[in-house]
Design an enzyme around this catalytic site. Structure first.
Site, short mmCIF file in Angstrom:
data_model
loop_
_atom_site.label_atom_id
_atom_site.label_comp_id
_atom_site.label_asym_id
_atom_site.label_seq_id
_atom_site.Cartn_x
_atom_site.Cartn_y
_atom_site.Cartn_z
CE LYS A 22 -24.11 -19.16 -21.68
NZ LYS A 22 -23.19 -18.08 -22.11
NE ARG A 27 -14.86 -22.43 -27.17
CZ ARG A 27 -15.39 -21.41 -26.48
NH1 ARG A 27 -16.69 -21.41 -26.19
NH2 ARG A 27 -14.63 -20.41 -26.08
N GLY A 95 -22.58 -12.84 -26.24
CA GLY A 95 -21.24 -12.36 -26.58
C GLY A 95 -20.41 -13.47 -27.20
NE ARG A 123 -21.14 -8.69 -23.00
CZ ARG A 123 -21.12 -10.01 -22.85
NH1 ARG A 123 -22.17 -10.73 -23.17
NH2 ARG A 123 -20.05 -10.60 -22.39
CB SER A 168 -11.25 -12.40 -23.24
OG SER A 168 -12.32 -12.78 -24.10
CG ASP A 321 -19.47 -16.88 -17.26
OD1 ASP A 321 -19.23 -15.66 -17.42
OD2 ASP A 321 -19.44 -17.71 -18.18
CE LYS A 348 -17.39 -11.92 -18.34
NZ LYS A 348 -16.82 -12.63 -19.48
NE ARG A 352 -23.11 -11.72 -15.40
CZ ARG A 352 -22.84 -12.74 -16.21
NH1 ARG A 352 -21.68 -13.35 -16.13
NH2 ARG A 352 -23.74 -13.16 -17.07
NE ARG A 396 -23.16 -17.06 -16.59
CZ ARG A 396 -23.44 -18.26 -17.09
NH1 ARG A 396 -24.16 -19.10 -16.39
NH2 ARG A 396 -23.01 -18.61 -18.28
C1 S3P Z 1 -16.93 -17.72 -22.75
C2 S3P Z 1 -15.93 -16.95 -22.21
C3 S3P Z 1 -16.15 -16.00 -21.12
C4 S3P Z 1 -17.48 -16.24 -20.40
C5 S3P Z 1 -18.59 -16.49 -21.36
C6 S3P Z 1 -18.30 -17.70 -22.24
C7 S3P Z 1 -16.61 -18.62 -23.87
O1 S3P Z 1 -16.16 -14.69 -21.66
O2 S3P Z 1 -17.79 -15.15 -19.57
O3 S3P Z 1 -19.81 -16.72 -20.66
O4 S3P Z 1 -17.42 -19.52 -24.19
O5 S3P Z 1 -15.51 -18.48 -24.45
P1 S3P Z 1 -14.80 -13.83 -21.86
O6 S3P Z 1 -13.99 -14.56 -22.84
O7 S3P Z 1 -15.26 -12.50 -22.39
O8 S3P Z 1 -14.19 -13.74 -20.50
#
Ligand code: S3P
Length: 445
Positions: A22, A27, A95, A123, A168, A321, A348, A352, A396
């Protein structure tokens, strides 16, 4: 709402490839849209989250087409070439889609309105708003920095150095993506290393991205603005965060033997595999290779032998995750597992930490929920089960409890399986094909 029930399963076996990663899928679309020329992506995750990114990029003027299953073609508009979208961009449950896109928009002089579902609108977005305003972007959000929000990108963005207050990858990526259409150098500093797919993919498209270590051990990631990004061919590895569900199912259902092929093994994502091996899991990593700048391997898993362990806070970013499914493994393991450093789990798709503690307790598992920790006392075999789980729009949580139902004396039901489509389309069919017994809640009594 699609209520489902998962019943105890006999051994599962086979060889499968789970859907594409994902994080990498988002990206590939985003950076492909900013490049000059055509990008062809194979193995793109066609989950709702990624489709939101594709739809938003179309609304911003990029040509994003699906050629065949998992094969997508993006005609990039070139950096700075996005146009103002006429309507509101709906980022659904994602997110990642919202925060990464905000990064891109922060250095494009146009105004966009972003919204999402009830989960995404709860969020925190201030974590990207704060650094993006340093570039000169203007963001108006709801109270507490929540969506819906409006963003007007900077016409003459200023390069920024930003130290992340939370670990993050989304915040780091938003900063780096904003730095792309900004002349000069933009730096994101992180104290704990988070997934580096943005850095790898930017390099793959031709950008200059450097990572150096600060005196205190933090990592400074610097992108040089206004690079020439050129369209590329990308193959997306299978998502380790999706593979985690059948992988743990194979570990907790006695007699199972499963191979997961072409799983992304980026070292910043493999915390779950490290933890399960520490717990005594029989996981063999085979055929290690690299595709499109990302390490990949096949994982061979055999059931049995899990023991409780302590999972340090420093490991959290590399398996952020995977805690819901790790908690499931811990419930079936022998002894106690303590997971530390879980504050981020509270923001999240759902809280969670609370959801796992509540759900496991409803299934007869002894758990303790701390402020940022979770303790699970495993019984060394199937759990009692019988819980009715509220999934709260969280894919999840839904998948974790369907897997636990496979090793539970009484069926476990979830109130809604629909959110699973955001990250793992076909999950139920795939698991049932392996030997699981997951069906509509009404039918599976
Ligand atoms: C992700 C970063 C993580 C992850 C999300 C995907 C990403 O979030 O939990 O499912 O693709 O950069 P955080 O950056 O908020 O930790």
């Amino acid at each position: 709402m699609r209520p489902m029930k998962s019943c105890i399963s006999t051994s599962i076996s086979g060889e499968i490839r789970v859907p594409g990663d994902k994080s990498i899928s988002h990206r590939a679309l985003l950076i492909g849209a900013l490049a000059v020329g055509e990008t062809v992506i194979e193995g793109l995750l066609e989950g709702e989250d990624v489709l939101c990114t594709a739809a938003a990029l179309r609304a911003l003027g990029a040509d994003v087409e699906r050629d065949a299953e998992g094969v997508w073609r993006v005609q990039g508009v070139g950096l700075g070439g996005l146009r103002e979208p006429a309507g509101i961009l709906d980022m659904g449950n994602s997110g990642t889609a919202a925060r990464l896109l905000m990064g891109v928009l922060a250095s494009h002089p146009l105004t966009a309105f972003l919204t999402g579902d009830a989960s995404l609108c709860r969020r925190p977005m201030a974590r990207v708003q704060v650094p993006l305003e340093q570039f000169g972007a203007r963001i108006v959000a709801r109270e507490g920095g929540r969506m819906p929000l409006a963003i007007t990108g900077a016409g003459d963005p200023m390069p920024t150095t930003y130290r992340l207050p939370v670990a993050s990858a989304q915040v780091k990526s938003a900063v780096l993506l904003a730095g792309l259409n900004t002349s000069g150098k933009t730096t994101a500093i992180e104290t704990l290393p988070t997934r580096d797919h943005t850095e790898r993919m930017l390099r793959f498209f031709g950008a200059e991205v450097e990572t150096t270590e600060e005196a205190d051990g933090a990592l400074a990631v610097t992108v040089t603005g206004q690079p020439e990004l050129t369209g590329r061919q990308i193959q997306v590895p299978a998502d380790i965060s999706s593979a985690a569900f059948p992988l743990v199912a194979a570990l907790i259902v006695p007699g199972s033997d499963l191979t997961l092929t072409a799983v992304g093994m980026n070292p910043r994502r493999t915390g779950l595999v490290d933890t399960l091996i520490e717990m005594g899991a029989g996981i063999e990593i085979r055929n290690e290779r690299e595709i499109a700048g990302e390490p990949v391997a096949d994982l061979h898993v055999r059931a049995g032998g899990l023991k409780g362990v302590d999972v340090p806070a420093s490991r959290a970013p590399s398996m952020i995750d995977e805690y819901p499914i790790l908690a499931v493994a811990a419930a079936v393991a022998e002894g106690t597992t303590v997971m530390h450093g879980l504050a981020e789990l509270r923001v999240k798709e759902s809280d969670r930490l609370a959801a796992m503690a509540r759900g496991l307790a409803a299934c007869g598992v002894r758990v303790e929920e701390g402020k940022d920790s979770l303790t699970v006392h495993g019984g060394g075999g199937p759990v009692r089960g019988g819980g009715a789980i509220e999934t709260d729009l969280d894919h999840r949580i839904a998948m974790a409890f369907l897997v636990l139902g496979m090793a539970a004396d009484q069926p476990i039901s979830i109130d809604d399986a629909e959110p699973i489509e955001t990250s793992f389309p076909g999950f139920v069919e795939l698991m049932n094909g392996l030997g699981a017994a997951i069906g509509p809640a009404e039918a599976a009594a």
